[in-house]
Design an enzyme around this catalytic site. Structure first.
Site, mmCIF file in Angstrom:
data_model
loop_
_atom_site.group_PDB
_atom_site.id
_atom_site.type_symbol
_atom_site.label_atom_id
_atom_site.label_comp_id
_atom_site.label_asym_id
_atom_site.label_seq_id
_atom_site.Cartn_x
_atom_site.Cartn_y
_atom_site.Cartn_z
ATOM 1 N N GLU A 1 -18.877 3.438 74.966
ATOM 2 C CA GLU A 1 -19.798 3.365 73.693
ATOM 3 C C GLU A 1 -19.963 4.705 72.815
ATOM 4 O O GLU A 1 -19.426 5.917 73.368
ATOM 5 C CB GLU A 1 -21.257 3.168 74.134
ATOM 6 N N CYS B 1 -22.049 10.566 68.065
ATOM 7 C CA CYS B 1 -22.047 10.966 69.495
ATOM 8 C C CYS B 1 -20.739 10.190 70.227
ATOM 9 O O CYS B 1 -20.832 9.172 70.293
ATOM 10 C CB CYS B 1 -23.437 10.404 70.147
ATOM 11 N N CYS C 1 -18.778 8.197 84.499
ATOM 12 C CA CYS C 1 -18.837 9.744 84.724
ATOM 13 C C CYS C 1 -19.167 9.727 86.326
ATOM 14 O O CYS C 1 -19.744 9.203 86.853
ATOM 15 C CB CYS C 1 -20.342 10.159 83.919
ATOM 16 N N CYS D 1 -25.812 12.271 87.470
ATOM 17 C CA CYS D 1 -27.257 12.829 87.297
ATOM 18 C C CYS D 1 -28.331 11.967 87.432
ATOM 19 O O CYS D 1 -27.930 10.784 87.067
ATOM 20 C CB CYS D 1 -27.156 13.502 85.863
ATOM 21 N N CYS E 1 -29.733 9.689 84.308
ATOM 22 C CA CYS E 1 -28.629 9.110 83.129
ATOM 23 C C CYS E 1 -27.856 8.089 83.530
ATOM 24 O O CYS E 1 -27.551 7.856 84.685
ATOM 25 C CB CYS E 1 -27.390 10.231 83.167
ATOM 26 N N SER F 1 -26.872 21.374 79.512
ATOM 27 C CA SER F 1 -27.773 20.521 79.850
ATOM 28 C C SER F 1 -28.365 21.339 80.999
ATOM 29 O O SER F 1 -28.100 21.549 82.302
ATOM 30 C CB SER F 1 -27.410 19.308 80.418
ATOM 31 N N LEU F 2 -29.811 21.835 80.916
ATOM 32 C CA LEU F 2 -30.396 22.629 81.928
ATOM 33 C C LEU F 2 -31.394 21.934 82.586
ATOM 34 O O LEU F 2 -31.199 21.763 83.981
ATOM 35 C CB LEU F 2 -31.038 23.707 80.975
ATOM 36 N N CYS G 1 -29.926 9.348 73.883
ATOM 37 C CA CYS G 1 -29.081 10.452 75.015
ATOM 38 C C CYS G 1 -29.493 9.584 76.250
ATOM 39 O O CYS G 1 -30.738 9.417 76.899
ATOM 40 C CB CYS G 1 -29.962 11.663 75.241
HETATM 41 N N1 SAH Z 1 -22.101 15.602 80.449
HETATM 42 C C1 SAH Z 1 -22.673 16.002 79.275
HETATM 43 C C2 SAH Z 1 -22.550 15.267 78.298
HETATM 44 C C3 SAH Z 1 -23.400 13.949 78.099
HETATM 45 S S1 SAH Z 1 -25.064 13.977 78.211
HETATM 46 C C4 SAH Z 1 -23.730 17.008 79.615
HETATM 47 O O1 SAH Z 1 -24.685 16.928 80.760
HETATM 48 O O2 SAH Z 1 -24.452 17.556 79.028
HETATM 49 C C5 SAH Z 1 -25.931 14.308 76.749
HETATM 50 C C6 SAH Z 1 -27.170 14.610 76.876
HETATM 51 O O3 SAH Z 1 -28.234 13.620 77.097
HETATM 52 C C7 SAH Z 1 -27.431 15.764 77.856
HETATM 53 O O4 SAH Z 1 -28.192 16.796 77.522
HETATM 54 C C8 SAH Z 1 -28.069 14.942 78.947
HETATM 55 O O5 SAH Z 1 -28.752 15.562 80.012
HETATM 56 C C9 SAH Z 1 -28.950 14.053 78.213
HETATM 57 N N2 SAH Z 1 -29.598 12.886 79.040
HETATM 58 C C10 SAH Z 1 -28.924 12.179 79.868
HETATM 59 N N3 SAH Z 1 -29.853 11.094 80.545
HETATM 60 C C11 SAH Z 1 -30.820 11.194 79.547
HETATM 61 C C12 SAH Z 1 -32.210 10.479 79.623
HETATM 62 N N4 SAH Z 1 -32.425 9.356 80.292
HETATM 63 N N5 SAH Z 1 -33.025 10.922 78.694
HETATM 64 C C13 SAH Z 1 -33.001 11.891 77.694
HETATM 65 N N6 SAH Z 1 -31.607 12.580 77.708
HETATM 66 C C14 SAH Z 1 -30.862 12.158 78.640
#
Ligand code: SAH
Length: 376
Positions: A107, A128, A135, A139, A142, A237-238, A363
């Site tokens: 996507e 995006c 992946c 996480c 996600c 991504s913190l 996101c």
């Molecule tokens: N793998 C990379 C890029 C993809 S995620 C990364 O981790 O940065 C892109 C952004 O979306 C990241 O900041 C991720 O933490 C955030 N994200 C993932 N799941 C989410 C959710 N359920 N709600 C809001 N943001 C989310």
């Protein structure tokens, strides 16, 4: 996993093989034109037709003779993705579902005009982009994690997402964020080949300063990006201010903890002098307290930075266990409180708009429900 090639080869049912030219740089295109007995300058022509003029078929390259196009078309193609679905959100965000040549779904999201509180350019149009099919990092918040990793995308597939979405967008896409499906740093070579082609001024696509790579904290990638000198931006991504919580939310933190990640981020800043963006999703009762705000301000103060506060976008189709079952968006009031606390501690805070939530394009909501598995 073996690295993805920069471009894709497709074998037709009759056994003939066509290589996609998308993803190739000038040197690789030179080899292609040499193979059909053509002089080197033809490679520059191909480059221009591919990346500046966005032609979608070899036969449309009218600077080549009809005969030559015919010969090239026997071994080359310019597109490998099929647009399988397109959904438009009430806020104008468009989600594109592409099918790869080998039957996977990925996507991409077009966010037409972001309403952001740091708005300096009203007509921002951001794409995006996905970098992997699925992946591997798991996480807990996600949706893409539920797909696991199927494979890396080739540079050509990364670029094609942009070109195809640009065709539909009408107006020029101004910004690229590598925040779709996948972890860009785990597909470093292909992602940075694509970046080089996007940022090549001759291609007139998107300048480096408007391209952002977001990572969950792969320190080798961050350091390499710092050393290699592409003038693009880094987002980290913190999502937690302690190793305990971060390891629960993002298992990658057990490999590279906050100290190691922040050292790499500081290294990146010292090398590039570019402001870093930290992304921080707010989860009710888990990471949204005064103490968290204080710790996040302290951590992020180490480099000139912005903290992007993101509302948690609930994931509708996972069957949550463990910490995933405890993830809820913070209330509006606590969200505003947290932002205010962080600002009071001196952080520069932005609030990420949640574009496209109604179509699961926000996101973390990217995961292909139909066809996470390959269609055989
Ligand atoms: N793998 C990379 C890029 C993809 S995620 C990364 O981790 O940065 C892109 C952004 O979306 C990241 O900041 C991720 O933490 C955030 N994200 C993932 N799941 C989410 C959710 N359920 N709600 C809001 N943001 C989310």
């Amino acid at each position: 996993m073996k690295p993805a090639p920069f471009s894709i080869s497709i074998t037709a049912p009759d056994g003939s093989v066509r290589q996609s030219l998308l993803g190739m740089d000038r040197a690789e295109l030179e080899a292609v034109v040499a193979a059909i007995g053509q002089p080197t300058y033809r490679a520059n022509q191909l480059h221009e037709w591919l990346y500046r003029r966005h032609v979608d078929s070899v036969m449309a390259i009218t600077s080549l003779s009809h005969e030559l196009r015919g010969r090239l078309a026997e071994t080359a193609t310019l597109r490998t993705l099929t647009l399988a679905d397109q959904q438009t959100s009430t806020d104008g965000t468009i989600k594109f579902l592409f099918r790869t040549h080998d039957g996977y779904n990925i996507e991409s999201v077009l966010i037409p005009s972001e309403a952001r509180d740091d708005q300096d350019e009203p007509k921002r149009r951001t794409i995006c982009i996905s970098t992997q099919v699925g992946c591997p990092l798991d996480c807990k918040f996600c949706a893409t994690a539920s797909m696991k990793l199927k494979r890396n995308l080739a540079a050509g597939e990364i670029i094609e997402q942009f070109l195809r979405v640009q065709d539909v967008a009408g107006q020029k896409i101004t910004n690229i964020v590598f925040m779709g499906m996948g972890e860009p740093m785990l597909n470093y070579d292909a992602v940075f080949r694509a970046v080089a082609l996007f940022a090549d001024p001759g291609n007139d696509l998107v300048p480096a300063a408007r391209i952002t790579v977001s990572t969950s904290g792969l320190v080798e990638g961050i350091r390499r990006m710092a050393d290699e000198g592409q003038k693009i931006k880094l987002a980290l991504s913190l999502h937690a201010s302690t190793n305990g919580l971060r390891s629960e939310l993002m298992p990658i933190n057990r490999r590279h903890d906050l100290t190691e990640v922040m050292d790499a981020v500081e290294y990146y800043y010292r090398k590039t002098r570019r402001t870093v963006t930290f992304e921080y999703i707010l989860f009710e009762g888990l990471n949204d307290t005064e103490e968290d705000a204080r710790r996040i301000a302290k951590l992020t103060r180490r480099v000139p930075s912005k903290v992007n506060i993101i509302p948690f976008h609930s994931i509708s189709f996972t069957n949550p266990t463990g910490i995933s079952a405890r993830l809820h968006p913070t209330t509006r009031q606590q969200f505003d409180n947290f932002v205010a606390m962080l600002r009071a501690h001196g952080a520069q805070v932005m609030v990420r708009s949640s574009s496209g939530q109604d179509i699961e394009a926000a996101c973390g909501q990217l995961a292909v429900k139909h066809g996470a598995e390959r269609l055989e």
